[in-house]
Enzyme design. Sequence first.
Site, PDB file in Angstrom:
ATOM      1  CE  LYS A 144     -12.324   1.468  -3.641  1.00  0.00           C
ATOM      2  NZ  LYS A 144     -11.912   0.349  -2.564  1.00  0.00           N
ATOM      3  CG  HIS A 147     -10.859   9.221   2.434  1.00  0.00           C
ATOM      4  ND1 HIS A 147     -10.026   8.560   3.478  1.00  0.00           N
ATOM      5  CD2 HIS A 147     -10.866   7.986   1.441  1.00  0.00           C
ATOM      6  CE1 HIS A 147      -9.873   7.285   3.355  1.00  0.00           C
ATOM      7  NE2 HIS A 147     -10.621   6.858   2.183  1.00  0.00           N
ATOM      8  CG  HIS A 150      -5.826   8.233   1.200  1.00  0.00           C
ATOM      9  ND1 HIS A 150      -7.181   8.312   0.718  1.00  0.00           N
ATOM     10  CD2 HIS A 150      -5.530   7.106   0.807  1.00  0.00           C
ATOM     11  CE1 HIS A 150      -7.645   7.206  -0.063  1.00  0.00           C
ATOM     12  NE2 HIS A 150      -6.561   6.176   0.347  1.00  0.00           N
TER      13      HIS A 150
HETATM   14  N1  ARG Z   1      -4.053   1.481  -2.498  1.00  0.00           N
HETATM   15  C1  ARG Z   1      -3.774   0.935  -1.202  1.00  0.00           C
HETATM   16  C2  ARG Z   1      -4.763   1.279  -0.373  1.00  0.00           C
HETATM   17  O1  ARG Z   1      -5.470   2.495  -0.422  1.00  0.00           O
HETATM   18  C3  ARG Z   1      -2.528   1.179  -0.558  1.00  0.00           C
HETATM   19  C4  ARG Z   1      -1.110   0.663  -1.286  1.00  0.00           C
HETATM   20  C5  ARG Z   1      -0.293   0.515  -0.181  1.00  0.00           C
HETATM   21  N2  ARG Z   1       0.950  -0.050  -0.818  1.00  0.00           N
HETATM   22  C6  ARG Z   1       1.095  -1.259  -1.320  1.00  0.00           C
HETATM   23  N3  ARG Z   1       2.374  -1.564  -2.111  1.00  0.00           N
HETATM   24  N4  ARG Z   1       0.487  -2.264  -0.915  1.00  0.00           N
HETATM   25  O2  ARG Z   1      -5.271   0.669   0.429  1.00  0.00           O
END
Ligand code: ARG
Length: 585
Positions: A144, A147, A150
């Site tokens: 993905k 963007h 983030h």
């Molecule tokens: N990859 C997830 C997202 O983009 C965020 C991860 C955050 N960290 C975690 N340990 N869950 O939504």
Amino acid sequence: MNKMTLEALKTELCEYLAGAAAAYFPSAVLPAKEELEAQLKASLEYPPDPSMGDIAVPCFKLSKILRSAPPAIAAKLGEGIAEKLPFIEKAEIAGGYLNLTISGRFYREGLLPAILDAKEKWGGSDVGRGKTVVIDYSSPNVCKPFHIGHLGTTVIGHSLKLLLEAVGYKVIGINYIGDWGTQFGKMIVAFDKWGDRSATEKRGVDELLDLYVRFHREAENDPSLDDMARAEFRKIENGDERNLELWKWFREISIEEYKKTYKLLGIEFDSWKGESFYTDKMPRQVEKLRESGLMKQDKGAWLVDLEDYKMPPCLILKSDGSTLYPTRDIAAAVYRKETYDFDLALYVTSAGQSLHFAQWFKVIELMGYDWADKLVHVPYGTISVGGAKLSTREGNMVLLRELFADAIEKVDGIIAEKNPDIENREEAAEAVGVGAVIYHYLWNSRIKDISFNMEDALSFDGATGPYVQYTYARTASILSKAGELADAQYSPGDYQPNEYESALLRQLMLLPEKVAAAIEGYEPSVITRYSYDVATAFNRLYQSTRIIGAESEEVQNFRLALTRAAGYTLKSSLGLICLKTPEKI
Ligand code: ARG
């Protein structure tokens, strides 16, 4: 007087006040001396208006212990204080407050040497020495796009890392990339149907994004695509060679892309262990959950009931036995505890994930891990651009790399006009363009929903990154013009700072406290706002006073030292919120 910070001043002041309280009120039953000193220190305030002094001692709470009216206490405590404490110039009683003005001597002999000594590390300390913090931040989902959504986790997370490091913590920055899940199944289906190897090699993540958007568009009319995607992902999980190879490839392409943006931001991670790393670490935790009886079966799925804690159940296994987002987080937390033995683990994500974190933190606690209270979720609000709702699936997402490229280009245009002969134009445009975006974002407290406006961010006037960076460059240019004069060792004489100088010094002395407050609230905006106050105070001085060519050599020497100290403070504070400080703009 030796070099001295505000912290040291407060400590000495409260030692004195505690002693004075005991001496002037001999019949009072006082708490232990150290206890009283600590209470006094915690109660100190900064009057909003400098004409009321620099530090106020509220005497209301003391009134009970000392059995006297607050104004009478203030009068007693303030008696002769300026003669006894070299860092106090004046004491005034206002209602129940003892208002104290800090002496020019403290600024000259105490503070200024302390800042000049600390240089761009001003504001730091070693309170965190020997302790370890892990911060999980940025963590985009592979395939993905990376963007604007983030931006928050990336810059808040990195700023917290820098802040914690500044006060001595060992900090492990973890990019927990989302490199596992059905999105890979979707990508494989899309790639097989519409993709092309050489186009993907050439266009990298842009090609992946187009495939991703196309998949969602087509799946709306053809739900069987989703079933195919799940099947392809299951093949990855089962070790299918071709699918694993595609998975690896898509992952690499995405990481390459992220790294470009991280480089621009000056971010390097200590660990890139993403979700996929934990596939073989989950069974142990699932077993533990099963054995403890915490996990119950419900319509085929396995979950931990959290009704007692007023939360929906935490899902551990789907009915087909596959794991979920919380399952991986639980395994990752245990791994991190075992690997880093952290004293604190921060997770920086959008507030939309608050429930997820509350749930699995609770599960960790119920599992009997005694470090459950060391897990902290640091949420932040949403970001919109021009009021439009952004969606990856619709393909109208603002990509981070495009956002920064746009800002850099615009700043480059501004610099070309303002300062066409500048030799470091490219470097300056990059630092100011990127910095403008970050500063604009980190201006607000993190939980606020914000609307991003590029024009506001890029303004060279007002509370912006360019304004503060430009102010830093101004200090650098004054010092370079002064040349040897500025390099001369600073020796405090007995010059009494004027109103602008005192106002600036009053700001500079606050950085250590601001750093502590930013850490306490996991709130980089404290530093953003502070840097603006420092820049404003410096510019007022600059506009009202001659620095080079001051009335005497002594005064000039003092002002150059002050300019240097302001530069260090700006560089330190901007650095803590991920901004670079070019010497010329
Ligand atoms: N990859 C997830 C997202 O983009 C965020 C991860 C955050 N960290 C975690 N340990 N869950 O939504």
